[in-house]
Design a protein around this motif. Structure first.
Motif, PDB file in Angstrom:
ATOM      1  N   TYR A 176       1.594  12.100 -10.217  1.00 50.65           N
ATOM      2  CA  TYR A 176       1.078  13.269 -10.096  1.00 50.65           C
ATOM      3  C   TYR A 176       1.474  14.509  -9.615  1.00 50.65           C
ATOM      4  O   TYR A 176       1.081  15.396  -9.421  1.00 50.65           O
ATOM      5  CB  TYR A 176      -0.338  12.919  -9.565  1.00 50.65           C
ATOM      6  CG  TYR A 176      -1.166  12.058 -10.570  1.00 50.65           C
ATOM      7  CD1 TYR A 176      -2.082  12.620 -11.423  1.00 50.65           C
ATOM      8  CD2 TYR A 176      -1.505  10.807  -9.970  1.00 50.65           C
ATOM      9  CE1 TYR A 176      -2.935  11.841 -12.421  1.00 50.65           C
ATOM     10  CE2 TYR A 176      -2.335   9.980 -10.829  1.00 50.65           C
ATOM     11  CZ  TYR A 176      -3.030  10.545 -11.775  1.00 50.65           C
ATOM     12  OH  TYR A 176      -3.934   9.747 -12.604  1.00 50.65           O
ATOM     13  N   SER A 177       2.694  14.099  -9.340  1.00 47.77           N
ATOM     14  CA  SER A 177       3.840  15.164  -8.594  1.00 47.77           C
ATOM     15  C   SER A 177       3.928  16.459  -9.692  1.00 47.77           C
ATOM     16  O   SER A 177       3.892  16.301 -10.942  1.00 47.77           O
ATOM     17  CB  SER A 177       4.909  14.916  -8.163  1.00 47.77           C
ATOM     18  OG  SER A 177       5.827  14.350  -8.914  1.00 47.77           O
ATOM     19  N   ALA A 178       4.306  17.575  -9.132  1.00 49.80           N
ATOM     20  CA  ALA A 178       4.289  18.757 -10.098  1.00 49.80           C
ATOM     21  C   ALA A 178       5.486  18.710 -10.988  1.00 49.80           C
ATOM     22  O   ALA A 178       5.485  19.355 -12.233  1.00 49.80           O
ATOM     23  CB  ALA A 178       4.646  19.971  -9.260  1.00 49.80           C
ATOM     24  N   HIS A 179       6.366  18.158 -10.677  1.00 47.29           N
ATOM     25  CA  HIS A 179       7.862  17.930 -11.465  1.00 47.29           C
ATOM     26  C   HIS A 179       7.495  16.983 -12.695  1.00 47.29           C
ATOM     27  O   HIS A 179       8.288  17.051 -13.526  1.00 47.29           O
ATOM     28  CB  HIS A 179       9.120  17.553 -10.761  1.00 47.29           C
ATOM     29  CG  HIS A 179       9.121  16.151 -10.325  1.00 47.29           C
ATOM     30  ND1 HIS A 179       8.541  15.696  -9.288  1.00 47.29           N
ATOM     31  CD2 HIS A 179       9.765  15.277 -10.961  1.00 47.29           C
ATOM     32  CE1 HIS A 179       8.960  14.574  -8.925  1.00 47.29           C
ATOM     33  NE2 HIS A 179       9.716  14.058 -10.088  1.00 47.29           N
ATOM     34  N   ARG A 180       6.625  16.200 -12.613  1.00 47.87           N
ATOM     35  CA  ARG A 180       6.208  15.112 -13.655  1.00 47.87           C
ATOM     36  C   ARG A 180       5.110  16.031 -14.755  1.00 47.87           C
ATOM     37  O   ARG A 180       4.655  15.333 -15.563  1.00 47.87           O
ATOM     38  CB  ARG A 180       5.788  14.009 -13.294  1.00 47.87           C
ATOM     39  CG  ARG A 180       6.511  13.200 -12.568  1.00 47.87           C
ATOM     40  CD  ARG A 180       7.409  12.283 -13.230  1.00 47.87           C
ATOM     41  NE  ARG A 180       6.644  11.775 -14.143  1.00 47.87           N
ATOM     42  CZ  ARG A 180       7.138  11.039 -15.245  1.00 47.87           C
ATOM     43  NH1 ARG A 180       8.421  11.108 -15.368  1.00 47.87           N
ATOM     44  NH2 ARG A 180       6.329  10.413 -16.140  1.00 47.87           N
ATOM     45  N   LYS A 181       4.865  17.046 -14.405  1.00 42.85           N
ATOM     46  CA  LYS A 181       3.552  17.801 -15.422  1.00 42.85           C
ATOM     47  C   LYS A 181       4.226  17.985 -16.752  1.00 42.85           C
ATOM     48  O   LYS A 181       3.299  17.527 -17.602  1.00 42.85           O
ATOM     49  CB  LYS A 181       3.228  18.864 -14.780  1.00 42.85           C
ATOM     50  CG  LYS A 181       2.168  19.699 -15.669  1.00 42.85           C
ATOM     51  CD  LYS A 181       1.496  21.045 -14.692  1.00 42.85           C
ATOM     52  CE  LYS A 181       0.456  21.467 -15.783  1.00 42.85           C
ATOM     53  NZ  LYS A 181      -0.277  22.513 -14.787  1.00 42.85           N
ATOM     54  N   LYS A 182       5.141  18.092 -16.777  1.00 42.42           N
ATOM     55  CA  LYS A 182       5.786  18.545 -18.177  1.00 42.42           C
ATOM     56  C   LYS A 182       5.786  17.093 -18.941  1.00 42.42           C
ATOM     57  O   LYS A 182       5.280  16.855 -20.175  1.00 42.42           O
ATOM     58  CB  LYS A 182       7.131  19.190 -18.221  1.00 42.42           C
ATOM     59  CG  LYS A 182       7.716  19.478 -19.992  1.00 42.42           C
ATOM     60  CD  LYS A 182       8.802  20.087 -19.824  1.00 42.42           C
ATOM     61  CE  LYS A 182       9.476  20.413 -21.149  1.00 42.42           C
ATOM     62  NZ  LYS A 182      10.619  20.958 -21.431  1.00 42.42           N
ATOM     63  N   ALA A 183       6.519  16.145 -18.514  1.00 41.05           N
ATOM     64  CA  ALA A 183       6.398  14.878 -19.304  1.00 41.05           C
ATOM     65  C   ALA A 183       5.054  14.279 -19.353  1.00 41.05           C
ATOM     66  O   ALA A 183       4.849  13.521 -20.390  1.00 41.05           O
ATOM     67  CB  ALA A 183       7.223  13.763 -18.197  1.00 41.05           C
ATOM     68  N   MET A 229       0.696  -1.171  -0.052  1.00 39.23           N
ATOM     69  CA  MET A 229       0.002  -0.040   0.008  1.00 39.23           C
ATOM     70  C   MET A 229       0.781   1.220  -0.018  1.00 39.23           C
ATOM     71  O   MET A 229       0.655   2.182  -0.691  1.00 39.23           O
ATOM     72  CB  MET A 229      -1.076   0.010   1.286  1.00 39.23           C
ATOM     73  CG  MET A 229      -1.917   1.225   1.105  1.00 39.23           C
ATOM     74  SD  MET A 229      -3.252   1.247   2.392  1.00 39.23           S
ATOM     75  CE  MET A 229      -2.474   0.546   3.857  1.00 39.23           C
ATOM     76  N   ALA A 230       1.889   1.272   0.966  1.00 41.08           N
ATOM     77  CA  ALA A 230       2.834   2.390   0.872  1.00 41.08           C
ATOM     78  C   ALA A 230       3.581   2.707  -0.462  1.00 41.08           C
ATOM     79  O   ALA A 230       3.598   3.691  -0.899  1.00 41.08           O
ATOM     80  CB  ALA A 230       3.803   2.431   1.879  1.00 41.08           C
ATOM     81  N   GLY A 241       3.115   5.897  -2.952  1.00 38.09           N
ATOM     82  CA  GLY A 241       4.330   6.546  -3.542  1.00 38.09           C
ATOM     83  C   GLY A 241       4.490   6.644  -4.978  1.00 38.09           C
ATOM     84  O   GLY A 241       4.674   7.542  -5.583  1.00 38.09           O
ATOM     85  N   ILE A 242       4.013   5.587  -5.665  1.00 39.98           N
ATOM     86  CA  ILE A 242       3.867   5.587  -7.363  1.00 39.98           C
ATOM     87  C   ILE A 242       2.739   6.794  -7.794  1.00 39.98           C
ATOM     88  O   ILE A 242       3.126   7.440  -8.510  1.00 39.98           O
ATOM     89  CB  ILE A 242       3.300   4.350  -7.816  1.00 39.98           C
ATOM     90  CG1 ILE A 242       4.854   3.348  -7.579  1.00 39.98           C
ATOM     91  CG2 ILE A 242       3.288   4.328  -9.207  1.00 39.98           C
ATOM     92  CD1 ILE A 242       4.465   1.921  -7.952  1.00 39.98           C
ATOM     93  N   ILE A 243       1.715   6.653  -6.835  1.00 39.15           N
ATOM     94  CA  ILE A 243       0.441   7.756  -7.301  1.00 39.15           C
ATOM     95  C   ILE A 243       1.239   9.018  -6.998  1.00 39.15           C
ATOM     96  O   ILE A 243       1.057   9.961  -7.877  1.00 39.15           O
ATOM     97  CB  ILE A 243      -0.871   7.435  -6.598  1.00 39.15           C
ATOM     98  CG1 ILE A 243      -1.467   6.060  -6.945  1.00 39.15           C
ATOM     99  CG2 ILE A 243      -1.993   8.510  -6.773  1.00 39.15           C
ATOM    100  CD1 ILE A 243      -1.682   5.823  -8.347  1.00 39.15           C
TER     101      ILE A 243
END
Length: 61
Positions: A26-33, A15-16, A20-22
């Motif tokens: 969806y983190s901000a630094h992945r937005k461009k990719a 579950m952890a 972590g993968i989710i």
């Protein structure tokens, strides 16, 4: 420590990892990719090339 304790620990670890993968996806630094990946189906060079060739032949006629 019996089998059920190990299963509970295993469930918490999985579950952890899932959370972590989710969070990572969806983190901000992945937005461009993510935006680039969402446009991949529309970035087909062959379709663009065929369209340009068709427009050239239509202009000649």
């Amino acid at each position: 420590m019996d089998t059920n304790d190990l299963r509970g620990i295993h469930t918490l670890i999985i579950m952890a990892m899932f959370i972590g993968i989710i969070w990572w996806a969806y983190s901000a630094h992945r937005k461009k990719a993510n935006e680039e990946a969402s446009h991949l189906p529309f970035d087909d060079d062959e379709v663009e090339q065929r369209t340009l060739e068709r427009e050239k032949t239509e202009k000649k006629q």
